[in-house]
Design a protein around this motif. Structure first.
Motif, PDB file in Angstrom:
ATOM      1  N   GLY A 151     -26.073 -14.590  36.514  1.00  0.00           N
ATOM      2  CA  GLY A 151     -27.461 -14.973  36.302  1.00  0.00           C
ATOM      3  C   GLY A 151     -28.449 -13.944  36.830  1.00  0.00           C
ATOM      4  N   THR A 152     -28.214 -13.454  38.045  1.00  0.00           N
ATOM      5  CA  THR A 152     -29.132 -12.459  38.607  1.00  0.00           C
ATOM      6  C   THR A 152     -29.070 -11.154  37.813  1.00  0.00           C
ATOM      7  N   LEU A 153     -27.892 -10.803  37.340  1.00  0.00           N
ATOM      8  CA  LEU A 153     -27.754  -9.582  36.535  1.00  0.00           C
ATOM      9  C   LEU A 153     -28.486  -9.743  35.205  1.00  0.00           C
ATOM     10  N   ALA A 154     -28.361 -10.929  34.585  1.00  0.00           N
ATOM     11  CA  ALA A 154     -29.051 -11.175  33.313  1.00  0.00           C
ATOM     12  C   ALA A 154     -30.559 -11.057  33.476  1.00  0.00           C
ATOM     13  N   VAL A 155     -31.094 -11.616  34.562  1.00  0.00           N
ATOM     14  CA  VAL A 155     -32.543 -11.560  34.802  1.00  0.00           C
ATOM     15  C   VAL A 155     -32.989 -10.119  35.025  1.00  0.00           C
ATOM     16  N   GLU A 156     -32.220  -9.374  35.826  1.00  0.00           N
ATOM     17  CA  GLU A 156     -32.598  -7.986  36.100  1.00  0.00           C
ATOM     18  C   GLU A 156     -32.539  -7.137  34.825  1.00  0.00           C
ATOM     19  N   LEU A 157     -31.498  -7.320  34.049  1.00  0.00           N
ATOM     20  CA  LEU A 157     -31.349  -6.519  32.835  1.00  0.00           C
ATOM     21  C   LEU A 157     -32.421  -6.856  31.807  1.00  0.00           C
ATOM     22  N   ASP A 158     -32.881  -8.096  31.799  1.00  0.00           N
ATOM     23  CA  ASP A 158     -33.920  -8.504  30.862  1.00  0.00           C
ATOM     24  C   ASP A 158     -35.236  -7.775  31.120  1.00  0.00           C
ATOM     25  N   LYS A 159     -35.454  -7.331  32.354  1.00  0.00           N
ATOM     26  CA  LYS A 159     -36.705  -6.652  32.710  1.00  0.00           C
ATOM     27  C   LYS A 159     -36.710  -5.179  32.292  1.00  0.00           C
ATOM     28  N   ARG A 160     -35.558  -4.665  31.889  1.00  0.00           N
ATOM     29  CA  ARG A 160     -35.492  -3.264  31.470  1.00  0.00           C
ATOM     30  C   ARG A 160     -35.981  -3.136  30.034  1.00  0.00           C
ATOM     31  N   ALA A 161     -36.646  -2.034  29.749  1.00  0.00           N
ATOM     32  CA  ALA A 161     -37.212  -1.828  28.415  1.00  0.00           C
ATOM     33  C   ALA A 161     -36.168  -1.360  27.402  1.00  0.00           C
ATOM     34  N   ASP A 162     -35.050  -0.839  27.901  1.00  0.00           N
ATOM     35  CA  ASP A 162     -34.084  -0.228  26.990  1.00  0.00           C
ATOM     36  C   ASP A 162     -32.792  -1.042  26.925  1.00  0.00           C
ATOM     37  N   GLY A 163     -32.059  -0.847  25.835  1.00  0.00           N
ATOM     38  CA  GLY A 163     -30.691  -1.351  25.750  1.00  0.00           C
ATOM     39  C   GLY A 163     -30.559  -2.822  25.401  1.00  0.00           C
ATOM     40  N   THR A 164     -29.303  -3.243  25.305  1.00  0.00           N
ATOM     41  CA  THR A 164     -28.982  -4.612  24.923  1.00  0.00           C
ATOM     42  C   THR A 164     -28.090  -5.277  25.972  1.00  0.00           C
ATOM     43  N   LEU A 165     -28.068  -4.701  27.166  1.00  0.00           N
ATOM     44  CA  LEU A 165     -27.182  -5.234  28.193  1.00  0.00           C
ATOM     45  C   LEU A 165     -27.566  -6.640  28.612  1.00  0.00           C
ATOM     46  N   ASP A 166     -28.856  -6.996  28.488  1.00  0.00           N
ATOM     47  CA  ASP A 166     -29.259  -8.354  28.834  1.00  0.00           C
ATOM     48  C   ASP A 166     -28.589  -9.361  27.906  1.00  0.00           C
ATOM     49  N   ALA A 167     -28.439  -8.991  26.631  1.00  0.00           N
ATOM     50  CA  ALA A 167     -27.756  -9.879  25.679  1.00  0.00           C
ATOM     51  C   ALA A 167     -26.283 -10.023  26.044  1.00  0.00           C
ATOM     52  N   GLU A 168     -25.670  -8.943  26.536  1.00  0.00           N
ATOM     53  CA  GLU A 168     -24.269  -9.016  26.945  1.00  0.00           C
ATOM     54  C   GLU A 168     -24.100  -9.929  28.158  1.00  0.00           C
ATOM     55  N   ALA A 169     -25.052  -9.882  29.090  1.00  0.00           N
ATOM     56  CA  ALA A 169     -25.007 -10.794  30.236  1.00  0.00           C
ATOM     57  C   ALA A 169     -25.194 -12.226  29.764  1.00  0.00           C
ATOM     58  N   GLY A 170     -26.103 -12.426  28.833  1.00  0.00           N
ATOM     59  CA  GLY A 170     -26.311 -13.759  28.268  1.00  0.00           C
ATOM     60  C   GLY A 170     -25.064 -14.285  27.571  1.00  0.00           C
ATOM     61  N   ALA A 171     -24.287 -13.382  26.970  1.00  0.00           N
ATOM     62  CA  ALA A 171     -23.067 -13.798  26.274  1.00  0.00           C
ATOM     63  C   ALA A 171     -22.036 -14.365  27.246  1.00  0.00           C
ATOM     64  N   VAL A 172     -21.996 -13.840  28.472  1.00  0.00           N
ATOM     65  CA  VAL A 172     -21.069 -14.374  29.481  1.00  0.00           C
ATOM     66  C   VAL A 172     -21.490 -15.795  29.847  1.00  0.00           C
ATOM     67  N   ILE A 173     -22.791 -16.011  30.026  1.00  0.00           N
ATOM     68  CA  ILE A 173     -23.285 -17.352  30.334  1.00  0.00           C
ATOM     69  C   ILE A 173     -23.032 -18.290  29.159  1.00  0.00           C
ATOM     70  N   ARG A 174     -23.190 -17.779  27.943  1.00  0.00           N
ATOM     71  CA  ARG A 174     -22.930 -18.582  26.744  1.00  0.00           C
ATOM     72  C   ARG A 174     -21.481 -19.057  26.714  1.00  0.00           C
ATOM     73  N   ARG A 175     -20.550 -18.224  27.154  1.00  0.00           N
ATOM     74  CA  ARG A 175     -19.131 -18.626  27.182  1.00  0.00           C
ATOM     75  C   ARG A 175     -18.916 -19.792  28.135  1.00  0.00           C
ATOM     76  N   LEU A 176     -19.610 -19.763  29.278  1.00  0.00           N
ATOM     77  CA  LEU A 176     -19.520 -20.876  30.218  1.00  0.00           C
ATOM     78  C   LEU A 176     -20.103 -22.141  29.590  1.00  0.00           C
ATOM     79  N   LEU A 177     -21.255 -22.011  28.940  1.00  0.00           N
ATOM     80  CA  LEU A 177     -21.869 -23.155  28.272  1.00  0.00           C
ATOM     81  C   LEU A 177     -20.923 -23.742  27.224  1.00  0.00           C
ATOM     82  N   ASP A 178     -20.314 -22.879  26.429  1.00  0.00           N
ATOM     83  CA  ASP A 178     -19.406 -23.344  25.377  1.00  0.00           C
ATOM     84  C   ASP A 178     -18.199 -24.069  25.962  1.00  0.00           C
TER      85      ASP A 178
END
Length: 200
Positions: free
Chosen positions: A111-138
């Motif tokens: 969660g903390t990594l997803a929030v930090e990555l979301d604040k960056r202007a570049d890349g798609t790493l925030d989506a990759e962090a979100g995908a890990v959380i999505r797996r837990l939700l699923d």
């Protein structure tokens, strides 16, 4: 042939040490404050070796996310050994509470990594962090569905949001007891769920 196999095994082990170290250090220090040298030191490998396996810090972040995903797979595989889906969900909450001291110091690793990555202007790493959380939700949704509860997706979101919230508050207030108290609340909620309801 044996030497070639041994080299591949050692190489794989070194890469694994680096990804495990990346997951720990990024969780404790955050992406921006972590250097490749920090991760090399944590993994006990020469810093030059880091560049052999990971060309950029973003590649190391991806490695850390893979590590988080692997930990989630290990956890859910252990939980699947329990026969009852409600017991699996309660054991998940128990596993979160066991990490209360770490959560109070650093928050939820993903969660903390997803929030930090979301604040960056570049890349798609925030989506990759979100995908890990999505797996837990699923996974959690599957447990609620197996229990025959209505709106299993909503219940899953409530459960995982509860975890993220208690991790955030424990970290913000540096109080691991928040995890204990809120974990107990989640356990009572899980026990109270019947096929016709699901409200906290």
């Amino acid at each position: 042939m044996t030497n070639s196999v041994n080299r591949r095994v050692r190489s794989s082990q070194k890469r694994q040490r680096l990804t495990a170290a990346a997951a720990r250090v990024l969780h404790e220090r955050g992406v921006e404050r972590t250097t490749l040298a920090d991760i090399a030191r944590e993994a006990d490998v020469p810093v030059g070796n880091v560049y052999y396996y990971f060309k950029t810090k973003d590649e190391l972040v991806q490695g850390a996310l893979s590590e988080h995903s692997a930990h989630l797979d290990e956890l859910t595989a252990r939980l699947e050994r329990l026969a009852d889906p409600r017991d699996r969900l309660k054991a998940l909450v128990g596993a979160w509470v066991e990490q209360r001291d770490i959560a109070a110091r650093y928050g939820c690793p993903t969660g903390t990594l997803a929030v930090e990555l979301d604040k960056r202007a570049d890349g798609t790493l925030d989506a990759e962090a979100g995908a890990v959380i999505r797996r837990l939700l699923d996974w959690a949704e599957g447990q609620f569905r197996e229990l025959g509860l209505s709106d299993p997706g909503g219940l899953s979101l409530t459960l995982v949001s509860g975890y993220q919230g208690m991790s955030l508050m424990a970290n913000a207030l540096r109080d691991p007891d928040i995890m204990t108290r809120e974990g107990a609340r989640l356990l009572r909620w899980l026990d109270s769920l019947q096929a016709s309801d699901g409200n906290l």
